[in-house]
Motif scaffolding. Structure first.
Motif, PDB file in Angstrom:
ATOM      1  N   MET A 198      -5.219   3.106   6.324  1.00 50.14           N
ATOM      2  CA  MET A 198      -4.920   4.063   5.268  1.00 50.14           C
ATOM      3  C   MET A 198      -5.033   5.491   5.819  1.00 50.14           C
ATOM      4  O   MET A 198      -5.906   5.787   6.637  1.00 50.14           O
ATOM      5  CB  MET A 198      -5.901   3.892   4.100  1.00 50.14           C
ATOM      6  N   LEU A 199      -4.150   6.355   5.374  1.00 54.78           N
ATOM      7  CA  LEU A 199      -4.113   7.782   5.711  1.00 54.78           C
ATOM      8  C   LEU A 199      -3.594   8.068   7.121  1.00 54.78           C
ATOM      9  O   LEU A 199      -3.543   9.229   7.514  1.00 54.78           O
ATOM     10  CB  LEU A 199      -5.486   8.443   5.525  1.00 54.78           C
ATOM     11  N   ARG A 200      -3.222   7.035   7.863  1.00 59.93           N
ATOM     12  CA  ARG A 200      -2.672   7.285   9.201  1.00 59.93           C
ATOM     13  C   ARG A 200      -1.147   7.292   9.112  1.00 59.93           C
ATOM     14  O   ARG A 200      -0.521   6.252   8.867  1.00 59.93           O
ATOM     15  CB  ARG A 200      -3.143   6.215  10.180  1.00 59.93           C
ATOM     16  N   HIS A 244       0.880  -1.172   0.000  1.00 56.92           N
ATOM     17  CA  HIS A 244       0.000   0.000   0.000  1.00 56.92           C
ATOM     18  C   HIS A 244       0.919   1.225   0.000  1.00 56.92           C
ATOM     19  O   HIS A 244       1.940   1.240   0.690  1.00 56.92           O
ATOM     20  CB  HIS A 244      -0.870   0.045   1.252  1.00 56.92           C
ATOM     21  N   ILE A 245       0.545   2.252  -0.734  1.00 55.72           N
ATOM     22  CA  ILE A 245       1.344   3.467  -0.803  1.00 55.72           C
ATOM     23  C   ILE A 245       0.468   4.655  -0.433  1.00 55.72           C
ATOM     24  O   ILE A 245      -0.663   4.773  -0.903  1.00 55.72           O
ATOM     25  CB  ILE A 245       1.912   3.692  -2.220  1.00 55.72           C
ATOM     26  N   GLY A 246       1.007   5.525   0.389  1.00 59.51           N
ATOM     27  CA  GLY A 246       0.243   6.693   0.824  1.00 59.51           C
ATOM     28  C   GLY A 246       0.929   7.990   0.464  1.00 59.51           C
ATOM     29  O   GLY A 246       2.155   8.056   0.392  1.00 59.51           O
ATOM     30  N   TRP A 247       0.139   9.005   0.249  1.00 60.63           N
ATOM     31  CA  TRP A 247       0.614  10.381   0.101  1.00 60.63           C
ATOM     32  C   TRP A 247       0.206  11.152   1.347  1.00 60.63           C
ATOM     33  O   TRP A 247      -0.952  11.084   1.774  1.00 60.63           O
ATOM     34  CB  TRP A 247       0.014  11.058  -1.124  1.00 60.63           C
ATOM     35  N   PHE A 248       1.144  11.886   1.890  1.00 65.75           N
ATOM     36  CA  PHE A 248       0.924  12.667   3.094  1.00 65.75           C
ATOM     37  C   PHE A 248       1.466  14.067   2.858  1.00 65.75           C
ATOM     38  O   PHE A 248       2.246  14.293   1.947  1.00 65.75           O
ATOM     39  CB  PHE A 248       1.633  12.007   4.281  1.00 65.75           C
ATOM     40  N   ARG A 249       1.058  15.002   3.702  1.00 67.19           N
ATOM     41  CA  ARG A 249       1.591  16.353   3.579  1.00 67.19           C
ATOM     42  C   ARG A 249       1.775  16.967   4.948  1.00 67.19           C
ATOM     43  O   ARG A 249       1.108  16.580   5.915  1.00 67.19           O
ATOM     44  CB  ARG A 249       0.678  17.223   2.721  1.00 67.19           C
ATOM     45  N   GLN A 250       2.681  17.896   4.994  1.00 67.23           N
ATOM     46  CA  GLN A 250       2.940  18.611   6.239  1.00 67.23           C
ATOM     47  C   GLN A 250       3.180  20.070   5.935  1.00 67.23           C
ATOM     48  O   GLN A 250       4.116  20.415   5.217  1.00 67.23           O
ATOM     49  CB  GLN A 250       4.135  18.001   6.977  1.00 67.23           C
ATOM     50  N   ALA A 251       2.318  20.898   6.486  1.00 66.86           N
ATOM     51  CA  ALA A 251       2.459  22.344   6.353  1.00 66.86           C
ATOM     52  C   ALA A 251       3.233  22.871   7.560  1.00 66.86           C
ATOM     53  O   ALA A 251       3.245  22.228   8.621  1.00 66.86           O
ATOM     54  CB  ALA A 251       1.082  22.988   6.265  1.00 66.86           C
ATOM     55  N   PRO A 252       3.866  24.035   7.426  1.00 62.88           N
ATOM     56  CA  PRO A 252       4.624  24.591   8.553  1.00 62.88           C
ATOM     57  C   PRO A 252       3.770  24.721   9.804  1.00 62.88           C
ATOM     58  O   PRO A 252       2.645  25.237   9.757  1.00 62.88           O
ATOM     59  CB  PRO A 252       5.055  25.953   8.030  1.00 62.88           C
ATOM     60  N   GLY A 253       4.281  24.210  10.909  1.00 64.92           N
ATOM     61  CA  GLY A 253       3.580  24.320  12.170  1.00 64.92           C
ATOM     62  C   GLY A 253       2.445  23.350  12.375  1.00 64.92           C
ATOM     63  O   GLY A 253       1.737  23.414  13.382  1.00 64.92           O
ATOM     64  N   LYS A 254       2.256  22.453  11.410  1.00 67.43           N
ATOM     65  CA  LYS A 254       1.158  21.489  11.508  1.00 67.43           C
ATOM     66  C   LYS A 254       1.695  20.065  11.497  1.00 67.43           C
ATOM     67  O   LYS A 254       2.815  19.816  11.058  1.00 67.43           O
ATOM     68  CB  LYS A 254       0.170  21.687  10.361  1.00 67.43           C
ATOM     69  N   GLU A 255       0.877  19.156  11.965  1.00 66.48           N
ATOM     70  CA  GLU A 255       1.259  17.753  11.946  1.00 66.48           C
ATOM     71  C   GLU A 255       1.100  17.180  10.529  1.00 66.48           C
ATOM     72  O   GLU A 255       0.328  17.683   9.722  1.00 66.48           O
ATOM     73  CB  GLU A 255       0.395  16.953  12.925  1.00 66.48           C
ATOM     74  N   VAL A 309      -3.256  12.341   2.935  1.00 60.75           N
ATOM     75  CA  VAL A 309      -3.955  12.974   1.819  1.00 60.75           C
ATOM     76  C   VAL A 309      -4.685  11.926   0.990  1.00 60.75           C
ATOM     77  O   VAL A 309      -5.868  12.044   0.716  1.00 60.75           O
ATOM     78  CB  VAL A 309      -2.956  13.744   0.926  1.00 60.75           C
ATOM     79  N   SER A 310      -3.938  10.900   0.616  1.00 57.88           N
ATOM     80  CA  SER A 310      -4.513   9.861  -0.233  1.00 57.88           C
ATOM     81  C   SER A 310      -3.652   8.616  -0.094  1.00 57.88           C
ATOM     82  O   SER A 310      -2.474   8.692   0.266  1.00 57.88           O
ATOM     83  CB  SER A 310      -4.547  10.327  -1.694  1.00 57.88           C
ATOM     84  N   ALA A 311      -4.251   7.479  -0.385  1.00 54.40           N
ATOM     85  CA  ALA A 311      -3.510   6.226  -0.349  1.00 54.40           C
ATOM     86  C   ALA A 311      -4.130   5.275  -1.348  1.00 54.40           C
ATOM     87  O   ALA A 311      -5.303   5.419  -1.738  1.00 54.40           O
ATOM     88  CB  ALA A 311      -3.519   5.621   1.054  1.00 54.40           C
ATOM     89  N   ILE A 312      -3.327   4.313  -1.755  1.00 57.75           N
ATOM     90  CA  ILE A 312      -3.822   3.309  -2.688  1.00 57.75           C
ATOM     91  C   ILE A 312      -3.324   1.954  -2.226  1.00 57.75           C
ATOM     92  O   ILE A 312      -2.147   1.783  -1.885  1.00 57.75           O
ATOM     93  CB  ILE A 312      -3.385   3.631  -4.142  1.00 57.75           C
ATOM     94  N   THR A 313      -4.223   0.997  -2.170  1.00 58.93           N
ATOM     95  CA  THR A 313      -3.837  -0.323  -1.701  1.00 58.93           C
ATOM     96  C   THR A 313      -3.060  -1.070  -2.783  1.00 58.93           C
ATOM     97  O   THR A 313      -3.014  -0.649  -3.946  1.00 58.93           O
ATOM     98  CB  THR A 313      -5.079  -1.150  -1.327  1.00 58.93           C
ATOM     99  N   SER A 314      -2.482  -2.186  -2.383  1.00 50.19           N
ATOM    100  CA  SER A 314      -1.757  -3.000  -3.354  1.00 50.19           C
ATOM    101  C   SER A 314      -2.688  -3.466  -4.475  1.00 50.19           C
ATOM    102  O   SER A 314      -2.242  -3.693  -5.602  1.00 50.19           O
ATOM    103  CB  SER A 314      -1.113  -4.196  -2.651  1.00 50.19           C
ATOM    104  N   GLY A 315      -3.966  -3.570  -4.169  1.00 53.31           N
ATOM    105  CA  GLY A 315      -4.946  -3.988  -5.168  1.00 53.31           C
ATOM    106  C   GLY A 315      -5.534  -2.853  -5.988  1.00 53.31           C
ATOM    107  O   GLY A 315      -6.356  -3.091  -6.878  1.00 53.31           O
TER     108      GLY A 315
END
Length: 124
Positions: free
Chosen positions: A105-107, A33-44, A48-54
């Motif tokens: 997903m997304l965690r 599974h592959i996920g996309w995440f983001r971090q803005a300044p001062g934020k955790e 954002v999005s994820a896609i499973t192996s399937g």
């Protein structure tokens, strides 16, 4: 060992589009599974999005209808197409593989290791 490298970030005006790429090196991402995440300044860091192996996609509510995740296993790459970008999308974007098949997903804590990321800036 699987290493993911992000690219495709940049600066765009509100309403614009970008396509991020997450290229795998050292191993195949076919079964991950592959996920996309983001971090803005001062934020955790946030999912954002994820896609499973399937190939099943997941999206955060904030990006549903605007972002599309896809994977091309032949190219060992996962993409994030981002349309209708908003200033609040500004952040460093990271991709990462799940740490286990049962990842939530997304965690963020269920994914890693993390690369350098790619900066996305949405500004007029």
């Amino acid at each position: 060992q699987l290493e993911l490298v992000e690219s495709g970030g940049g600066q765009v005006q509100p309403g614009g589009s970008l396509r991020l790429s997450c290229a795998a090196h050292g191993s195949t991402l076919d079964y991950r599974h592959i996920g996309w995440f983001r971090q803005a300044p001062g934020k955790e860091r946030e999912g954002v999005s994820a896609i499973t192996s399937g190939g099943a996609p997941f999206y955060a509510d904030s990006v549903k209808g605007r972002f599309t995740i896809s994977r091309d296993n032949a190219k060992n790459t996962v993409y994030l197409q981002m349309n209708s970008l908003k200033p609040e999308d500004t952040a460093v974007y990271y991709c990462a593989p799940s740490l286990s098949y049962r990842a939530t997903m997304l965690r963020p804590r269920d994914f890693g290791p993390w690369g350098q990321g790619t900066q996305v800036t949405v500004s007029s």
